[in-house]
Design a protein around this motif. Structure first.
Motif, mmCIF file in Angstrom:
data_model
loop_
_atom_site.group_PDB
_atom_site.id
_atom_site.type_symbol
_atom_site.label_atom_id
_atom_site.label_comp_id
_atom_site.label_asym_id
_atom_site.label_seq_id
_atom_site.Cartn_x
_atom_site.Cartn_y
_atom_site.Cartn_z
ATOM 1 N N PHE A 16 -13.007 -0.028 0.476
ATOM 2 C CA PHE A 16 -11.855 -1.127 1.115
ATOM 3 C C PHE A 16 -12.661 -2.035 1.683
ATOM 4 O O PHE A 16 -11.803 -2.576 2.356
ATOM 5 C CB PHE A 16 -11.108 0.017 1.821
ATOM 6 C CG PHE A 16 -9.847 0.541 1.003
ATOM 7 C CD1 PHE A 16 -9.335 -0.094 -0.343
ATOM 8 C CD2 PHE A 16 -9.202 1.197 1.983
ATOM 9 C CE1 PHE A 16 -8.682 0.699 -0.657
ATOM 10 C CE2 PHE A 16 -7.597 1.670 1.283
ATOM 11 C CZ PHE A 16 -7.750 1.297 0.104
ATOM 12 N N ILE A 43 1.241 -0.791 -0.428
ATOM 13 C CA ILE A 43 -0.146 -0.077 0.009
ATOM 14 C C ILE A 43 0.785 1.004 0.035
ATOM 15 O O ILE A 43 1.879 1.655 0.862
ATOM 16 C CB ILE A 43 -0.911 0.036 1.124
ATOM 17 C CG1 ILE A 43 -1.766 1.041 1.053
ATOM 18 C CG2 ILE A 43 -0.123 -0.121 2.336
ATOM 19 C CD1 ILE A 43 -2.944 1.342 1.657
ATOM 20 N N TRP A 98 -5.794 7.453 -7.437
ATOM 21 C CA TRP A 98 -5.666 5.773 -8.689
ATOM 22 C C TRP A 98 -5.522 6.016 -10.363
ATOM 23 O O TRP A 98 -4.469 5.401 -10.776
ATOM 24 C CB TRP A 98 -7.333 5.803 -8.603
ATOM 25 C CG TRP A 98 -7.690 6.243 -10.054
ATOM 26 C CD1 TRP A 98 -7.993 5.785 -11.339
ATOM 27 C CD2 TRP A 98 -8.371 7.614 -9.963
ATOM 28 N NE1 TRP A 98 -8.973 6.103 -11.851
ATOM 29 C CE2 TRP A 98 -8.768 7.838 -11.734
ATOM 30 C CE3 TRP A 98 -8.140 9.045 -9.308
ATOM 31 C CZ2 TRP A 98 -10.119 9.637 -12.326
ATOM 32 C CZ3 TRP A 98 -9.351 10.355 -10.126
ATOM 33 C CH2 TRP A 98 -10.423 10.109 -11.716
ATOM 34 N N THR A 113 -2.149 -1.333 -4.260
ATOM 35 C CA THR A 113 -3.587 0.111 -3.649
ATOM 36 C C THR A 113 -2.870 0.922 -3.361
ATOM 37 O O THR A 113 -1.274 1.160 -2.596
ATOM 38 C CB THR A 113 -4.198 -0.965 -2.924
ATOM 39 O OG1 THR A 113 -5.126 0.848 -3.729
ATOM 40 C CG2 THR A 113 -4.254 -0.975 -1.634
ATOM 41 N N VAL A 118 -1.672 -7.757 -3.784
ATOM 42 C CA VAL A 118 -2.752 -6.577 -3.846
ATOM 43 C C VAL A 118 -2.352 -5.275 -3.361
ATOM 44 O O VAL A 118 -0.889 -4.998 -2.868
ATOM 45 C CB VAL A 118 -3.698 -6.833 -2.414
ATOM 46 C CG1 VAL A 118 -4.679 -5.766 -2.026
ATOM 47 C CG2 VAL A 118 -4.448 -8.463 -2.544
ATOM 48 N N ILE A 178 -11.906 -5.484 1.000
ATOM 49 C CA ILE A 178 -11.117 -6.589 0.833
ATOM 50 C C ILE A 178 -10.702 -7.562 1.811
ATOM 51 O O ILE A 178 -10.347 -9.052 1.135
ATOM 52 C CB ILE A 178 -10.105 -5.435 1.265
ATOM 53 C CG1 ILE A 178 -9.511 -4.783 -0.358
ATOM 54 C CG2 ILE A 178 -8.574 -6.439 1.173
ATOM 55 C CD1 ILE A 178 -8.773 -3.851 -1.044
ATOM 56 N N LEU A 233 -5.392 0.152 -7.544
ATOM 57 C CA LEU A 233 -5.822 -0.994 -7.675
ATOM 58 C C LEU A 233 -5.439 -2.237 -8.311
ATOM 59 O O LEU A 233 -6.837 -2.193 -9.504
ATOM 60 C CB LEU A 233 -7.101 -1.551 -6.185
ATOM 61 C CG LEU A 233 -7.510 -2.811 -5.720
ATOM 62 C CD1 LEU A 233 -6.552 -3.415 -4.791
ATOM 63 C CD2 LEU A 233 -9.320 -3.079 -5.198
ATOM 64 N N ALA A 239 -12.004 1.546 -7.398
ATOM 65 C CA ALA A 239 -11.790 1.131 -6.843
ATOM 66 C C ALA A 239 -11.703 2.370 -5.714
ATOM 67 O O ALA A 239 -11.378 3.558 -6.013
ATOM 68 C CB ALA A 239 -10.641 0.442 -6.785
#
Length: 517
Positions: free
Chosen positions: A309, A40, A46, A266, A264, A312, A289, A75
């Protein structure tokens, strides 16, 4: 604190879709439990990634995952600031359901179970490096460690191109974590980057070849050489984050963990600019994401699924074969691994915001809720009499920068008071705002100046309100000022009047919960 109200809320499913228990597919019955590598970034909107079409930034490792895995076009974090966003991600619950953890730099009550702990109880080894949950206080709220897991920050980078970059050596700390793990034990590992959070080293973007001619400026940011230089420095830090992502992927490959690890990547929220971070507009809550799991055998594809979120946590537990607790109100998107199948498609996401830093008398926040569909974004400002960024005169917005120009902090010197751009950033806002995201992704033109859109706004607000009431949101149940009571453990400004005791509850608002009256 909210007793029966929250219990009711946990039984109501968020995001406009009833959560269906995903059947145990043949894939889940025959495979090993997967590992999870969660990565993260910090304050990255984004669209500032090559895979989303940005030509000014170079992100080969994120892009490679996008070419092989699932790229999410829609996302959203639940709340556009660090600790609250991370709390919603870890609990699978919304900002308005998390009491103290619903405000920035406050506490994180232990009664809100986090999914890394659930994974650990079910045989996973868990750990994190870099920035976990934070900033805030978990020690005084019944927790014995950071909610992200067991800390692995022993190894530090010895040389950095800028002193503001995070020093944690993510790859070496990940190796250390894996070396401790028994071969047959699955793992969950979190890397929390400190990039591209400010401050930035001024000029580092241009010095490293970022071409500002390719920088697409949002309409709420003045298009000047100074502001483009800021964006270039921000892009440099995104590229640095992508390099650390690449090193982590190399560790997976070197340790033969790449095939069965769900990766993952993001960001916790958007760029730190007015009308971005700390705001529920697109640049604040719309995040990158990508999810890739090589063993699932999914071909690369892009999904338009409206994803929050809070989705997830149930997805990760679902993939691990663990029952999802009822308090998690998100929707698992495990079905996307079945060749892009979308049995469970939310029609909207809801986001929320209360208080970030100390900006107002009595440490008051700026409460907002928003509902986002595939076309529209509706916001409700609960206190439109307040300045969204704090009083411009008191906080110096539009004033000259400080003499030290070696780094960027959240500076606003390129805004000129009295201009439309300045007003978009700092002026007071109406109670309701409506934007057509397809035509106006910068959220610059409020459609509620046109009576033709009143019906759309009314239907969206009704949908949002009904969901918030069902989930026990104090703002819609008549005791929203409880959020003003929660302590702040970060710095407090001496020049602001009223309550400003660090780490203390504001007694003026603490009794505003029905059970406490």
């Amino acid at each position: 604190m909210w007793g029966s109200i929250l219990l009711l809320g946990w039984l109501i499913i968020a995001c406009g879709a009833e959560r269906k228990d995903i059947a145990k597919s043949s894939l889940k019955e025959t495979r090993e439990r997967p590992n999870f590598l969660f990565i993260i970034s910090d304050d990255q909107s984004w669209n500032h990634v090559g895979a989303y079409g940005d030509k000014a930034v170079t992100t080969p490792y994120f892009d490679s995952l996008a070419h092989k895995g699932i790229l999410f076009e829609n996302a959203f974090c639940v709340s556009p600031h660090c600790s609250v966003s991370r709390a919603t991600l870890l609990t699978g619950m919304n900002q308005w359901q998390l009491e103290e953890a619903g405000t920035h730099s406050s506490g994180f009550p232990a009664k809100f179970e986090v999914f890394p702990d659930i994974l650990e109880k079910n045989g996973y080894k868990i750990g994190y490096t870099g920035k976990g949950w934070g900033p805030g206080n978990w020690k005084d709220f019944g927790r014995y460690r950071n909610p992200a897991g067991i800390e692995y920050n022993k190894f530090q980078l010895k040389e950095l191109p800028a002193r503001f970059l995070g020093k944690s050596d993510a790859a070496e700390n990940f190796k250390s974590f894996l070396n401790e793990k028994e071969d047959d034990v699955p793992f969950w590992f979190w890397y929390g980057s400190k990039e591209p959070h400010v401050p930035y080293k001024k000029g580092i973007g241009l010095a490293n070849g970022i071409d500002t001619a390719n920088v697409k400026m949002p309409s709420f940011l003045p298009d000047t050489p100074e502001s483009k230089g800021l964006m270039a420095d921000y892009y440099f830090e995104i590229e640095w984050f992508d390099q650390q992502l690449g090193r982590l992927l190399e560790v997976l490959e070197e340790t033969n963990n790449l095939e069965n690890t769900v990766i993952v990547v993001t960001s916790d929220n958007g760029i730190i600019l007015p009308r971005a971070k700390r705001n529920l507009y697109e640049m604040g809550v719309h995040v990158p994401l990508v999810v890739h799991w090589e063993k699932a055998g999914n071909n690369a594809f892009t999904t338009q699924r409206l994803t929050s979120f809070i989705d997830i946590a149930p997805t990760i537990l679902d993939l691990a074969g663990i029952d999802v607790p009822p308090q998690m109100v998100g929707n698992s998107f495990t079905d996307l691994f079945q060749k892009g199948q979308t049995n469970n498609l939310p029609k909207f996401v809801i986001t929320g915001f209360e208080r970030h830093d100390h900006r107002r008398f009595d440490n008051l926040g700026y409460p907002v809720r928003a509902i986002r569909t595939d076309t529209y974004l509706l916001l409700k400002n609960y206190q439109p009499d307040r300045w969204p960024e704090g009083n411009p005169k008191l906080h110096g917005y539009g004033m000259p920068s400080e003499p030290n120009e070696s780094s960027w902090t959240p500076r606003y010197s390129f805004y000129t008071p009295g201009t439309e751009t300045f007003d978009l950033a700092f002026a007071k806002r109406p109670e309701l705002e409506l934007y057509n995201i397809q035509k106006d992704p910068d959220c610059a033109f409020n459609l509620l100046g046109d009576n033709r859109f009143l019906g759309i706004a009314d239907s969206l607000y009704t949908l949002m309100k009904n969901t918030l009431v069902a989930q026990g949101d104090p703002r819609e149940l008549g005791f929203g000022s409880v959020f003003e009571s929660y302590p702040r453990y970060g710095s407090m400004k001496e020049n602001l009047k009223g309550f400003k005791e660090r780490g203390k509850y504001n007694p003026k608002y603490y009794m505003d919960v029905p059970e406490k009256k």
